[in-house]
Structures are given as structure tokens and as C-alpha cells.
Design a protein around this motif. Sequence first.
Motif, short mmCIF file in Angstrom:
data_model
loop_
_atom_site.label_atom_id
_atom_site.label_comp_id
_atom_site.label_asym_id
_atom_site.label_seq_id
_atom_site.Cartn_x
_atom_site.Cartn_y
_atom_site.Cartn_z
N UNK A 273 1.28 -1.00 0.11
CA UNK A 273 0.41 0.45 0.35
C UNK A 273 0.91 1.24 -0.24
N UNK A 274 0.16 2.12 -0.69
CA UNK A 274 1.33 3.85 -0.83
C UNK A 274 1.53 3.98 0.59
N UNK A 275 0.12 3.25 1.98
CA UNK A 275 0.81 3.51 2.77
C UNK A 275 1.78 3.61 4.01
N UNK B 36 -1.09 -0.54 -3.62
CA UNK B 36 -2.52 0.22 -4.68
C UNK B 36 -2.37 2.09 -4.16
N UNK B 37 -2.68 2.92 -4.42
CA UNK B 37 -3.39 3.80 -3.79
C UNK B 37 -4.56 3.41 -3.23
N UNK B 38 -5.54 5.25 -3.59
CA UNK B 38 -6.94 4.74 -2.74
C UNK B 38 -7.74 4.11 -4.31
N UNK B 39 -8.50 2.88 -3.72
CA UNK B 39 -8.98 1.87 -4.48
C UNK B 39 -9.87 2.12 -4.36
N UNK B 40 -11.00 1.94 -5.63
CA UNK B 40 -12.91 2.27 -5.06
C UNK B 40 -13.26 0.67 -4.89
N UNK B 41 -14.36 0.97 -3.79
CA UNK B 41 -14.61 -0.04 -3.58
C UNK B 41 -16.24 0.41 -3.94
#
Length: 267
Positions: free
Chosen positions: A145-147, A189-194
Amino acid sequence: MDMDLSGRTALVTGSSAGIGAAIAKRLASEGSRVVVHGRNADRAKAVADEIRASGGEARVVIGDLSTDGGAAAAVRAALDCWGGIDILVNNAGGPSNPSLNWDNAGPSDWVATFQLNVVSAVRMIGGCLPGMKERGWGRVIQIGSIAGISPAPFTIPDYSAAKAALHALTIHLAKSLAGSGVTANAVAPGLVISSVLEDYFRSLPGNAERAWEDIEKDAAESFSVKVGELTKPDHVASLVTYLASPLSAHVHGAVLRADGGILSSAA
């Protein structure tokens, strides 16, 4: 483009929904035999059924990877499906509690998060890697994660630290695999839409009557996503599929971002 994955067997952990399901479906569409893993049998079976309905090969393994026994059983079942695993995608994980912060996260919370995101991957690598090394070919791919690269302020410090550890684990593993024919890489991944995230954005004031395309564009801008749309599970799956293929033979020990440019940098 032919990714040359026919005849390869892939185990994608946490593939009963979301990013993992997208990865499993994409690998199957490229000719891989896929072991779908999850903790919910009905959801995992639904993904496998969809793969088979599209002409692919898939089997299901159920297990909790945050325990030694659960992971060992899952590895045994996965290896029994087709006699070995060529591609291991460690996707299972996530925040153990999204509301944790420095004020309310205790040591036990940190341990739970590391078990879920890091030690689970170690268990699966330990079970699948010997066969890859024996055959002289394999792919180990972690979903980070980019986190783990640039932690978000205030929330989920345990998750950010766990993903950073997963990235470091990947690099160390890659160095240990020099000359073995097995590569190790990570995708961040960054902000992945769900569906949950989409529902959240739709619920914000003023969005009830707006088209999703406009809502998404504004959301992408507010989170500094440079490509103008939020990251989709399929975007992550495309990068994982490349790393799983023979085409990525000279990508080794890398942490590749799939974040739409949120963390644009030269490093």
C-alpha cells in the motif's frame, strides 16, 4: 498481448472479493489455473464459478492465514489442487480496525495487524517457495500500500507500519532469491474504489443527485490522484499480471505503485 501464463498455477490469497478477486480473474483470463482463497466459502465459490463460466480453471481453498494452523492447511490444500504453486499473490490483509490511532491502539492491536498483513505472507511464502525454487521458476507478489510508503496522518499507524514491513520483506526476499529463477516484487495501490467507498462518496452533502463520473472526478482531485479517476481493482490486477508473467523477468525486488500518481516521485 499474450502474457505467457498458460499452464501456470496461481494462488491469490484473499481473492473472494475486491482487489484479490480482480487479480484472480485476470490471471485466469491469461491462462493461469487459479486457486481462489478466502474465509467465506460462498464468496470464494462465486469468484471461482465466474472464472469457470468464462472458460478458466479455478478451485477454492478456505482458511484463516493469521494462524499457523490455518495457513498450513490452506497451503496444503492449494498445493493439492494441481500439484504445485508457480505464482503466489499475497493479497490477504487490511486494517484490523480502521478506527485505530495512536490514542486507542494497544500492543495487541499492532500484533493482530502484523499477523494479518505480514506474518500471514511469511507463512504462505514458507509453504509455496520451496517448490518454486525446486522447479527453477516462480513469482512471489505482495500487495502492499502507499500507506507503507507515505503513511496517512492520524489514522491506522499499525496498518501503515505493517505495509512498510511487507515492502521491506519483499526486498529482502528478492535478495535471497538471486539466481533461483524466482522473483519477488510488491504492488502498492493507492485509493482503490470499492462499493463501500463509492457509497461513502455518494453520501456526502450535495452528491445525491450528481452523476458518479463527476463525484469520482472531484474525489480524485481531493486526494491528489493525478490521472483524474480513482484506482480500480482492475488497475492493480493488470500490474500484478505483468509481474506474474515471464515478461517481468528483470523486475526483481521492486515496490511498484498503482496509485494514479498520488505519490509521484523520481524514487
